[in-house]
Enzyme design. Structure first.
Site, PDB file in Angstrom:
ATOM      1  N   LYS A  58       2.210  -9.888  -1.383  1.00  0.00           N
ATOM      2  CA  LYS A  58       0.887  -9.751  -1.995  1.00  0.00           C
ATOM      3  C   LYS A  58      -0.101 -10.851  -1.619  1.00  0.00           C
ATOM      4  O   LYS A  58      -1.304 -10.613  -1.636  1.00  0.00           O
ATOM      5  CB  LYS A  58       1.032  -9.784  -3.529  1.00  0.00           C
ATOM      6  CG  LYS A  58       1.438  -8.473  -4.144  1.00  0.00           C
ATOM      7  CD  LYS A  58       1.269  -8.574  -5.646  1.00  0.00           C
ATOM      8  CE  LYS A  58       1.662  -7.359  -6.404  1.00  0.00           C
ATOM      9  NZ  LYS A  58       1.703  -7.625  -7.850  1.00  0.00           N
TER      10      LYS A  58
ATOM     11  N   LYS B 299       7.290   1.932  -2.373  1.00  0.00           N
ATOM     12  CA  LYS B 299       7.471   2.003  -3.833  1.00  0.00           C
ATOM     13  C   LYS B 299       6.241   2.624  -4.506  1.00  0.00           C
ATOM     14  O   LYS B 299       5.117   2.316  -4.116  1.00  0.00           O
ATOM     15  CB  LYS B 299       7.668   0.565  -4.335  1.00  0.00           C
ATOM     16  CG  LYS B 299       8.075   0.418  -5.765  1.00  0.00           C
ATOM     17  CD  LYS B 299       8.042  -1.053  -6.174  1.00  0.00           C
ATOM     18  CE  LYS B 299       6.631  -1.536  -6.383  1.00  0.00           C
ATOM     19  NZ  LYS B 299       6.504  -2.858  -7.001  1.00  0.00           N
TER      20      LYS B 299
ATOM     21  N   LYS C 211       1.444   1.056  -9.501  1.00  0.00           N
ATOM     22  CA  LYS C 211       0.195   1.326 -10.210  1.00  0.00           C
ATOM     23  C   LYS C 211      -1.001   0.681  -9.511  1.00  0.00           C
ATOM     24  O   LYS C 211      -2.127   1.094  -9.714  1.00  0.00           O
ATOM     25  CB  LYS C 211       0.281   0.947 -11.696  1.00  0.00           C
ATOM     26  CG  LYS C 211       0.626  -0.501 -12.033  1.00  0.00           C
ATOM     27  CD  LYS C 211       0.521  -0.702 -13.545  1.00  0.00           C
ATOM     28  CE  LYS C 211       1.584  -1.562 -14.177  1.00  0.00           C
ATOM     29  NZ  LYS C 211       1.817  -2.903 -13.651  1.00  0.00           N
TER      30      LYS C 211
HETATM   31  P1  TYM Z   1       4.993  -4.482 -13.574  1.00  0.00           P
HETATM   32  O1  TYM Z   1       3.843  -4.440 -14.508  1.00  0.00           O
HETATM   33  O2  TYM Z   1       4.698  -4.471 -12.103  1.00  0.00           O
HETATM   34  O3  TYM Z   1       5.989  -3.287 -13.859  1.00  0.00           O
HETATM   35  C1  TYM Z   1       6.542  -3.044 -15.138  1.00  0.00           C
HETATM   36  C2  TYM Z   1       7.973  -2.568 -14.988  1.00  0.00           C
HETATM   37  O4  TYM Z   1       8.026  -1.370 -14.187  1.00  0.00           O
HETATM   38  C3  TYM Z   1       8.998  -1.531 -13.156  1.00  0.00           C
HETATM   39  N1  TYM Z   1       8.555  -0.755 -11.974  1.00  0.00           N
HETATM   40  C4  TYM Z   1       9.284   0.183 -11.363  1.00  0.00           C
HETATM   41  N2  TYM Z   1      10.512   0.661 -11.593  1.00  0.00           N
HETATM   42  C5  TYM Z   1      10.964   1.651 -10.784  1.00  0.00           C
HETATM   43  N3  TYM Z   1      10.247   2.178  -9.755  1.00  0.00           N
HETATM   44  C6  TYM Z   1       9.006   1.725  -9.487  1.00  0.00           C
HETATM   45  N4  TYM Z   1       8.302   2.255  -8.502  1.00  0.00           N
HETATM   46  C7  TYM Z   1       8.472   0.686 -10.307  1.00  0.00           C
HETATM   47  N5  TYM Z   1       7.285   0.030 -10.328  1.00  0.00           N
HETATM   48  C8  TYM Z   1       7.363  -0.861 -11.346  1.00  0.00           C
HETATM   49  C9  TYM Z   1       9.022  -3.019 -12.881  1.00  0.00           C
HETATM   50  O5  TYM Z   1      10.223  -3.408 -12.256  1.00  0.00           O
HETATM   51  C10 TYM Z   1       8.858  -3.584 -14.267  1.00  0.00           C
HETATM   52  O6  TYM Z   1      10.121  -3.663 -14.920  1.00  0.00           O
HETATM   53  N6  TYM Z   1       6.414  -9.282 -13.379  1.00  0.00           N
HETATM   54  C11 TYM Z   1       6.486  -8.062 -14.161  1.00  0.00           C
HETATM   55  C12 TYM Z   1       6.014  -8.227 -15.590  1.00  0.00           C
HETATM   56  C13 TYM Z   1       6.658  -9.321 -16.385  1.00  0.00           C
HETATM   57  C14 TYM Z   1       7.965  -9.312 -16.935  1.00  0.00           C
HETATM   58  C15 TYM Z   1       8.080 -10.508 -17.683  1.00  0.00           C
HETATM   59  C16 TYM Z   1       9.025  -8.403 -16.872  1.00  0.00           C
HETATM   60  C17 TYM Z   1       6.041 -10.494 -16.773  1.00  0.00           C
HETATM   61  N7  TYM Z   1       6.906 -11.195 -17.572  1.00  0.00           N
HETATM   62  C18 TYM Z   1       9.264 -10.845 -18.356  1.00  0.00           C
HETATM   63  C19 TYM Z   1      10.201  -8.734 -17.558  1.00  0.00           C
HETATM   64  C20 TYM Z   1      10.310  -9.925 -18.282  1.00  0.00           C
HETATM   65  C21 TYM Z   1       5.617  -7.004 -13.513  1.00  0.00           C
HETATM   66  O7  TYM Z   1       4.681  -7.300 -12.822  1.00  0.00           O
HETATM   67  O8  TYM Z   1       5.925  -5.732 -13.919  1.00  0.00           O
END
Ligand code: TYM
Length: 344
Positions: free
Chosen positions: A128, A209, A212
């Site tokens: 990114k 992947k 969003k």
């Molecule tokens: P984020 O907002 O990108 O995504 C939220 C959750 O969705 C999962 N995910 C997917 N799973 C399967 N297939 C996909 N295509 C897909 N796209 C997204 C992500 O793995 C995630 O579980 N860094 C994290 C947010 C975060 C977090 C935390 C998570 C901040 N603090 C503490 C767990 C614990 C993120 O950007 O998720």
């Protein structure tokens, strides 16, 4: 034994539950089916057996540019969506990361624990932001804040999709390092990554992947898509010329069909291989999958509209969650500061 909260909707701490779950999602855009099948579905299920903390990570969202008005809208929409899919504030704590300042504070202590080399190896940063002078410093240190999110609550399990695995491993390393250097302060969390659905792929480019933040909406199913839109996107999903339904994970020629079968499997709990056996061509598979998705998503959409019709109550509910979270987070932060020699 259950100790009752002073708040109307939240319990303080359920002493019968030893599993403590925490996970987060960014309010950067409307969540996709990937978010749901990789993580959010398990957030809902975990509520039956664990003490759960779910946070909307707005501080993580501002590691890239966000329009302030849009960010507010996305945050409230996301809160409504999480309630609509079944996050129950009588059993879980739902809150906004920036409303609990302990996250940013422990984030700094984690930045003072992690190394430049470790952060440089994070694949999400490399994809990114690496190599651009306009990349924000916070995008680089993002995993330190994520570690803080998790460690503040003495979390035992973190349900996430596969793309967060490396961040989770780093959070574990940081907890161990901190404990070894300064004394036992944090629980070392375990990732919970689903067997089916951990990496849902883009419908138009099934080697990428589903995300969003992707600009091409046709490859994404958003959790707020209408029935028509879901059906159209599934019908147009890329497959291959073979027109034979079988599950062959890892075969790039079958990536499109593998993805459809994975989505179907993650949604229903059936094995993608068993699902494949029921179909002799792509048309019927797509029709049934579209119907199953519409059945899941339709009630969510209407519930979101209902919840957003009363933002005052929604914001009050989130504030209650943040206050509840802060009560736990502040204790851990105090312990961590004292362990490091900071006078509190
Ligand atoms: P984020 O907002 O990108 O995504 C939220 C959750 O969705 C999962 N995910 C997917 N799973 C399967 N297939 C996909 N295509 C897909 N796209 C997204 C992500 O793995 C995630 O579980 N860094 C994290 C947010 C975060 C977090 C935390 C998570 C901040 N603090 C503490 C767990 C614990 C993120 O950007 O998720």
């Amino acid at each position: 034994m259950r100790i009752l909260s002073k708040f109307s909707n939240y319990r303080i701490w359920d002493m019968t539950k030893t599993k403590r779950v925490l996970s987060g999602i960014q309010p950067s855009a409307t969540p996709t089916l990937g978010n749901y099948l990789g993580a959010l579905k398990f957030w809902v299920e975990d509520q039956d057996e664990a003490d759960c903390y779910y946070l909307i990570v707005d501080l993580h969202a501002i590691t890239v540019d966000q329009s302030p008005e849009v960010l507010k809208e996305h945050t409230l929409n996301l809160a409504a969506l999480l309630l609509a899919i079944g996050i129950d504030t009588k059993r879980s704590t739902l809150f906004i990361q920036s409303q609990v300042p302990e996250h940013a504070q422990l984030g700094w202590l984690m930045e003072s624990t992690v190394t430049f080399g470790e952060l440089s190896r994070m694949t999400q940063f490399k994809e990114k932001g690496k190599g651009s002078n306009t990349t924000r410093a916070s995008l680089f240190t993002y995993p330190a804040l994520m570690a803080a999110d998790i460690l503040l609550y003495q979390t035992t399990h973190v349900p996430v999709g596969e793309d967060q695995k490396q961040h989770l491993e780093l959070a574990r390393d940081l907890a161990l390092r901190f404990n070894n250097r300064y004394g036992d302060t944090f629980k070392v969390p375990e990732p919970e990554i689903p067997k089916v659905g951990a990496r849902i792929m883009d419908l138009q480019d099934p080697l990428r992947k589903m995300s969003k933040s992707s600009k091409a909406a046709s490859g994404n199913i958003y959790l707020t898509d209408t029935a028509d839109s879901v059906s159209r996107k599934i019908k147009r999903a890329v497959t291959d010329a073979e027109n034979k339904v079988y599950f062959d994970p890892g075969n790039p020629q079958k990536a499109g069909v593998n993805n459809l079968l994975t989505i179907f499997g993650a949604l229903t709990g059936d094995d993608p291989r068993d699902i494949a056996e029921r179909y002799s061509g792509y048309g019927a598979l797509k029709d049934d999958l579209a119907n199953a998705l519409v059945d899941t998503l339709n009630p969510i959409r209407s519930r979101i509209v209902e919840l957003r019709s009363d933002d005052t109550s929604l914001i009050a509910l989130l504030r209650e969650g943040s206050a509840k979270a802060q009560a736990i987070a502040s204790k851990t932060l105090r312990n961590a500061k004292e362990a490091m020699g900071l006078i509190s």
